[in-house]
Write an enzyme that holds these catalytic residues in place. Structure first.
Site, short mmCIF file in Angstrom:
data_model
loop_
_atom_site.label_atom_id
_atom_site.label_comp_id
_atom_site.label_asym_id
_atom_site.label_seq_id
_atom_site.Cartn_x
_atom_site.Cartn_y
_atom_site.Cartn_z
CB ILE A 1 -1.11 0.05 1.25
CG1 ILE A 1 -0.21 -0.22 2.52
CG2 ILE A 1 -1.96 -1.28 1.08
CD1 ILE A 1 -1.03 -0.06 3.83
N GLY A 2 2.26 1.11 0.04
CA GLY A 2 3.16 2.48 0.05
C GLY A 2 4.43 2.17 0.24
N GLY B 1 8.12 3.46 2.41
CA GLY B 1 8.74 4.65 3.15
C GLY B 1 10.18 4.41 3.09
CG ASP C 1 8.16 14.67 11.27
OD1 ASP C 1 7.79 15.84 10.70
OD2 ASP C 1 8.38 13.61 10.66
CB VAL D 1 3.87 0.86 4.09
CG1 VAL D 1 2.56 0.62 5.18
CG2 VAL D 1 4.90 1.58 4.59
CB SER E 1 13.16 1.98 6.82
OG SER E 1 11.68 1.98 6.99
N GLY E 2 11.68 1.07 3.54
CA GLY E 2 11.02 -0.03 3.01
C GLY E 2 9.69 0.13 2.76
#
Length: 737
Positions: free
Chosen positions: A379-380, A382, A498, A387, A384-385
């Site tokens: 689904i996406g 990021g 953040d 999702v 780092s890897g």
């Protein structure tokens, strides 16, 4: 050439007069170190002879000869400044590295000295660092171009001056030349508790006293006392919390040797445990009773038995029974084992304070077997890897949908630790408005973090997708949920750093949850980030001024970011500060500019935003106050009917021309400048032929143009408001002139 001068001298051996030659005096630029028939030597480099017949050549101006240098050695000078000084901050330590000077002064005996100065936040005079600071390998006479400085204070400004020296540096009268590195230390756990002593000892208790750590690095929230029977630590140990520097440990066995250790905890985490202290409890004393005492004990037991029988009979007959006489669950909890126990406040523990970050992962998170997870789709992606969406089935529980973050292949051990540290943080939170961690997968080749699944994704994209579809009470409800989650995190002592709409997730019931607790990593691909002095990146548009300038993050800086999130929600996912550059945002905010109210934003909400954006962080509201204000607005919706108007003092400074619409001569030029030229005909058909007519337009006028996307309507109205503001600024400036 030798001259034939005749010198008469007495000959001790009676040989009469001797006829000997003598040497000619050396010319300028030459020297002879001793009289004799040897040849004159030319003066070494950077030296000269001041007269004929010189025995040594003197050094030129700004050049020197060390005491151990022979007369034949060239004159030299001190080296120039070391080059490429780099600092790397790690908590309360800093590593300094530099290159050799470009000009070594003609010598090879180069060494380096480092001067440390502590600079207060109030910009006062810097002072020499305290003696407790440690330099590794040493502070002075360094041969290599680098060292590490430890035992610095947390959240403190330091200035390090590095100089290169050689054998003639002490002879020079010129000022020393330094390369300078200014750094600010980060948050750190307290240092080790050093001094512990036993104050008193009983059969079943021990009272301990200790001193506060030499370097608390913040406010000490509590102390943790760890104790266990000697030689039985591996079997079990107990802990006790204390707010002060003393504690009484009770419930111990008589005549037993116990080991005690103490450590301090701040908002940054726990420090190291102290050295062990061994204490033996007192021996039991045999009780001796006289006859009268025994009689009273027997009478008391008989009375107690009779009372118990009466109570049992009454209970069986339902006589006089009242629920008020039952022990509540709370009372049972507080009086277990005959000891009074009070509920303990929970605080967030930074996993980076652990010597081994993997220990934090095992301590806080739940390990999930990879076979329990079914990954169904991506689904996406990021930093780092990837999702993924999947389903989790745990023993004895129903299958649930989950989101899975999978660490990309080829990761380093550091990347793995950083990836799992976010799970260590998330696992400590339990709140309906904070993302819930299901567990981690660390024992398979694919390392994963498993969280609850949020069907509607990130808040910013969700708002853009549903532009204009919510009423003001629903929007305030969204803000209230985010505020409640941040209040919970602030109460735990956690600073998010953040907070932005992109890091708020929305589930199918429109519940918003704070997520993304991994800003400790460098945000390499974030276009909204800018470099800081320590080499990392921070999201400029959402970050408080003190955090940008001094990297001073706090709950108050999170409140500033929350104000930006409020603006994003009311603007349905609009980009804060529009197309301004990061540098323009920093300069504008420093000069007092604040974002204007979005179209249709109630005055009360924009005022709350402005309160969150106070320059003095102590003037900003706390999250508990923010939630209280939003609750009052939800209970009294009539206070949301008054719409905010544009304040000229919240607009962008005119003289930078960031939104300089005064250069636009026609309606077409203006529409092109805001990239909405496609609506030229809409304005023309409605009769708006000049910018003067456009600036008189209101919300209903913009809506009547037939422009379908709500976002484009808002952009047009915001542009009109900015044009009006610029006109006010321009007229005001002309009056001043």
């Amino acid at each position: 050439m030798l001259c034939e001068l005749v010198r008469y001298i007495d000959d001790p051996r009676g040989l009469g007069l001797a006829h000997i030659p003598c040497a000619r005096a050396c010319e300028l630029g030459f020297y002879k170190s001793a009289p004799g028939d040897q040849l004159c030597a030319k003066c070494p480099l950077h030296s000269h002879s001041e007269s004929r017949g010189a025995q040594v050549c003197r050094c030129d101006s700004s050049y020197y000869r060390a005491a151990q240098d022979p007369p034949s050695a060239a004159c030299t000078r001190p080296p120039s400044t070391p080059v490429n000084l780099i600092s790397s901050v790690n908590g309360t330590s800093v590593t300094l590295e530099w290159g050799p000077p470009l000009d070594k002064g003609g010598r090879a005996d180069i060494m380096y000295n480092v001067v440390c100065r502590h600079c207060p936040w109030d910009l006062g005079q810097c002072e020499t660092c305290s003696n407790g600071i440690r330099f590794v390998p040493q502070q002075m006479s360094l041969v290599q171009g680098g060292l590490t400085v430890t035992n610095l204070m947390a959240h403190t400004n330091y200035s390090f001056w590095v100089e290169a020296v050689n054998g003639v540096s002490d002879l020079s009268l010129e000022p020393r030349r330094f390369a300078v590195a200014n750094i600010t230390t980060n948050q750190a756990a307290p240092s080790q508790v050093m001094m512990i002593r036993q104050e008193s000892t009983g059969q079943n208790s021990v009272t301990l006293l200790w001193q506060e750590p030499d370097q608390p690095n913040g406010i000490i929230l509590e102390y943790e006392i760890k104790y266990y029977e000697k030689d039985k630590e591996m079997q079990s140990y107990s802990t006790l919390k204390s707010k002060g520097t003393s504690a009484t440990v009770s419930g111990l066995k008589p005549a037993t040797r116990y080991i005690f250790q103490v450590r301090a905890r701040t908002s940054a985490g726990c420090g190291r445990f102290s050295q062990i202290v061994e204490v033996e409890t007192g021996k039991p004393v045999a009780l001796r009773y006289d006859t009268m005492t025994i009689v009273w004990i027997c009478l008391t037991l008989i009375t107690g038995l009779v009372t118990l029988l009466v109570v049992l009979i009454c209970k069986k007959r339902h006589c006089g029974y009242s629920k008020a006489f039952q022990d509540s669950d709370e009372e049972k909890m507080h009086y277990q084992n005959g000891q009074v126990k009070f509920p303990e406040s929970k605080f967030y523990v930074d996993p980076h304070t652990y010597e081994d970050p993997c220990q934090a992962v095992h301590e806080f998170t739940r390990e999930i077997e990879a076979s329990r997870i079914k990954i169904e789709k991506i689904i996406g992606s990021g930093e780092s890897g990837e999702v993924c969406y999947g389903r989790l089935k745990l023993p004895g529980k129903r299958e649930i949908p989950v989101a899975i973050k999978a660490l990309k292949a080829g990761y380093t051990e550091k990347q793995r630790r950083d990836f799992l540290s976010e799970a260590s943080i998330m696992a400590q939170f339990d709140h309906p408005n904070v993302i819930h961690l299901e567990g981690v997968v660390t024992r398979s080749k694919l390392v994963m973090i498993v969280t609850e699944y949020m069907e509607n994704g990130s808040l910013d994209s969700f708002l853009r997708k549903h532009d204009g579809q919510f009423n003001i009470i629903q929007l305030v409800g969204i803000l209230r949920g985010i505020g409640a989650g941040m209040r919970y995190l602030a109460d735990l002592g956690y600073v998010h750093r953040d907070l932005a709409a992109r890091n708020i997730l929305v589930n199918s019931n429109l519940v918003c949850k704070v997520s993304d607790f991994g800003l400790s990593r460098i945000l390499e691909d974030d276009p909204d980030a800018a470099y800081t002095t320590t080499g990392g990146k921070i999201p400029i548009r959402w970050t408080a001024p003190e955090a940008i300038t001094y990297r001073k993050f706090s709950s108050a800086s999170d409140v500033w970011s929350y104000g930006i999130v409020m603006w994003e929600v009311l603007a349905y996912g609009e980009r804060p500060y529009w197309n301004m550059t990061n540098r323009d945002v920093i300069n504008s905010v420093e000069e007092g500019y604040r974002l204007p109210a979005p179209m249709g934003c109630p005055t009360a909400l924009h005022q709350l935003m402005l309160d969150c954006w106070q320059k003095d962080r102590s003037e900003r509201p706390r999250f508990s106050q923010i939630v209280s204000i939003l609750d009052k607005l939800i209970r009294n919706p009539e206070n949301l009917k008054c719409t905010a108007t544009v304040n000229r003092f919240t607009q962008t400074p005119f003289d930078r021309g960031i939104f300089d619409f005064t250069r636009c001569g026609t309606v077409e030029d203006w529409l092109e400048s805001i990239r909405l030229g496609r609506y030229r005909e809409n304005f023309a058909m409605a009769g708006y032929s000049s910018l003067g007519m456009v600036m008189r337009m209101g919300i209903e006028d913009v809506r009547s143009l037939g422009i379908a996307p709500m976002g484009h309507q808002k952009k047009i109205l915001s542009s009109i408001q900015l044009m009006r503001s610029q006109l006010l600024n321009t007229n005001g400036r002309r009056r001043d002139l």
